[in-house]
Design a protein around this motif. Structure first.
Motif, PDB file in Angstrom:
ATOM      1  N   ARG A  68      56.300 105.063  61.843  1.00 34.63           N
ATOM      2  CA  ARG A  68      56.215 104.052  62.805  1.00 34.63           C
ATOM      3  C   ARG A  68      57.320 102.735  62.523  1.00 34.63           C
ATOM      4  NH1 ARG A  68      49.893 102.987  63.150  1.00 34.63           N
ATOM      5  NH2 ARG A  68      50.513 101.542  64.970  1.00 34.63           N
ATOM      6  N   ASP A  88      51.560 105.644  69.130  1.00 35.74           N
ATOM      7  CA  ASP A  88      52.790 105.949  70.389  1.00 35.74           C
ATOM      8  C   ASP A  88      53.748 106.844  69.857  1.00 35.74           C
ATOM      9  OD1 ASP A  88      54.524 105.986  72.564  1.00 35.74           O
ATOM     10  OD2 ASP A  88      54.715 103.790  72.405  1.00 35.74           O
ATOM     11  N   GLU A 119      55.908  97.391  65.070  1.00 38.27           N
ATOM     12  CA  GLU A 119      54.589  98.045  65.638  1.00 38.27           C
ATOM     13  C   GLU A 119      53.468  97.682  64.514  1.00 38.27           C
ATOM     14  OE1 GLU A 119      52.554 102.245  67.215  1.00 38.27           O
ATOM     15  OE2 GLU A 119      54.783 102.012  67.412  1.00 38.27           O
ATOM     16  N   ASN A 141      46.625 102.029  61.895  1.00 36.82           N
ATOM     17  CA  ASN A 141      45.565 102.816  62.727  1.00 36.82           C
ATOM     18  C   ASN A 141      46.238 104.052  63.209  1.00 36.82           C
ATOM     19  OD1 ASN A 141      46.843 102.217  65.368  1.00 36.82           O
ATOM     20  ND2 ASN A 141      46.554 100.125  64.860  1.00 36.82           N
ATOM     21  N   ASN A 159      46.224 104.674  66.549  1.00 41.44           N
ATOM     22  CA  ASN A 159      46.411 104.775  67.827  1.00 41.44           C
ATOM     23  C   ASN A 159      48.031 104.668  67.899  1.00 41.44           C
ATOM     24  OD1 ASN A 159      44.079 104.341  68.658  1.00 41.44           O
ATOM     25  ND2 ASN A 159      44.082 102.123  68.177  1.00 41.44           N
ATOM     26  N   SER A 207      50.001  95.957  65.424  1.00 46.00           N
ATOM     27  CA  SER A 207      48.896  96.567  65.636  1.00 46.00           C
ATOM     28  C   SER A 207      48.111  96.772  64.251  1.00 46.00           C
ATOM     29  CB  SER A 207      48.923  97.545  66.467  1.00 46.00           C
ATOM     30  OG  SER A 207      50.054  98.640  65.952  1.00 46.00           O
TER      31      SER A 207
END
Length: 277
Positions: free
Chosen positions: A35, A50, A39, A46, A48, A43
């Motif tokens: 990631r 995308d 990001e 985690n 979660n 955040s």
């Protein structure tokens, strides 16, 4: 029979859960390394995810050669290999002496080894630092390696392991005309393979992850080790999370390889080392 099967199923389920909990941080780290750093800052770590933002850009940057990551990696690799090899050999020699020979003051010396095990590294940090300066080893690999070539924990382990080996092996070798050095090298070292494997994994992890002492001894970007280098990516002037997360993920590889190669000896060595006779 039903109780036995039920207990087996319960143990299997229990250990699967333990394995999943243990591997969860590694999976989270691996996913996060795909990631973007922005990001992660927004955040945190985690699941979660995308999926539109999943890419290999962080690894491309890692292998681009535009940073000193692999210089740090090489330094850590060299230091770990040399430190582990020397620590295993010298600690095994000392443990062998305590286990197989009787000499005056043996109990007192071994008690000193146990006492040194209780002293935190932070307590002796300043004396070690002054000694390294006097020896002219500041900002060198040997300055990092030398304080860890004889480890009290390893001495204790090898002594316990060798105490369970009958001394008849030594007597038989002496009758055959083998020298004391030959006994250790030709007979005892092959018998100590499980102990070497167990302590090799233990000391390898300790050397690879060592942060405090390398940070104190080194002061140039091309001499620091991987943990110190990764820490330098976090500063008041900016945090390079892209390189930090992907670099941390790739840093696990040597420890995994070490454990996979020696895992069949690990349990045997750890179990035997804790039992005398």
């Amino acid at each position: 029979m039903k109780k036995s099967k039920g207990a087996t199923v319960f143990l299997v389920i229990f250990f699967v859960i333990v394995a999943a909990v243990t591997l969860l941080p590694l999976v989270l780290l691996a996913v996060s390394s795909l990631r973007p750093g922005t990001e992660l800052m927004r955040s945190g770590l985690n699941f979660n995810i995308d999926w539109k933002n999943i890419n290999l850009d962080e690894y491309r940057m890692l292998f681009s050669g535009q940073n000193a990551y692999f210089t740090w990696y090489k330094n850590s690799l060299i230091i770990t290999v040399v430190q582990v090899a020397l620590a295993l050999f010298f600690s095994a020699c000392v443990g062998y002496g305590f286990a197989m020979y009787e000499f005056k003051g043996k109990s007192i010396l071994f008690m000193n080894v146990l006492l040194v095990m209780m002293i935190p590294t932070e307590v002796i940090l300043l004396p070690l630092y002054r000694l390294i300066i006097k020896m002219g080893l500041m900002n060198t690999m040997w300055g990092i390696i030398l304080p860890y070539i004889v480890i009290p924990m390893l001495i204790f382990f090898f002594r316990q392991y060798l105490s369970g080996i009958p001394k008849d092996f030594l007597d038989a070798a002496r009758v055959d005309g083998c020298s004391e050095y030959g006994i250790f090298i030709r007979i005892m070292i092959p018998l100590m393979k499980p102990a070497f494997a167990a302590m090799g994994i233990y000391q390898g992890m300790a050397s690879w992850n060592n942060f405090l002492w390398p940070m104190v001894v080194t002061n140039s970007i091309d001499k620091i080790t991987l943990p110190v280098g990764l820490q330098s990516l976090l500063s008041p002037y900016g945090n390079n999370y892209d390189l930090l997360i992907s670099g941390s993920c790739f840093a696990i590889v040597p420890i995994l390889i070490l454990f996979i190669c020696f895992q069949r000896y690990f349990i045997e060595g750890m179990t035997a080392g804790g039992v005398k006779g």
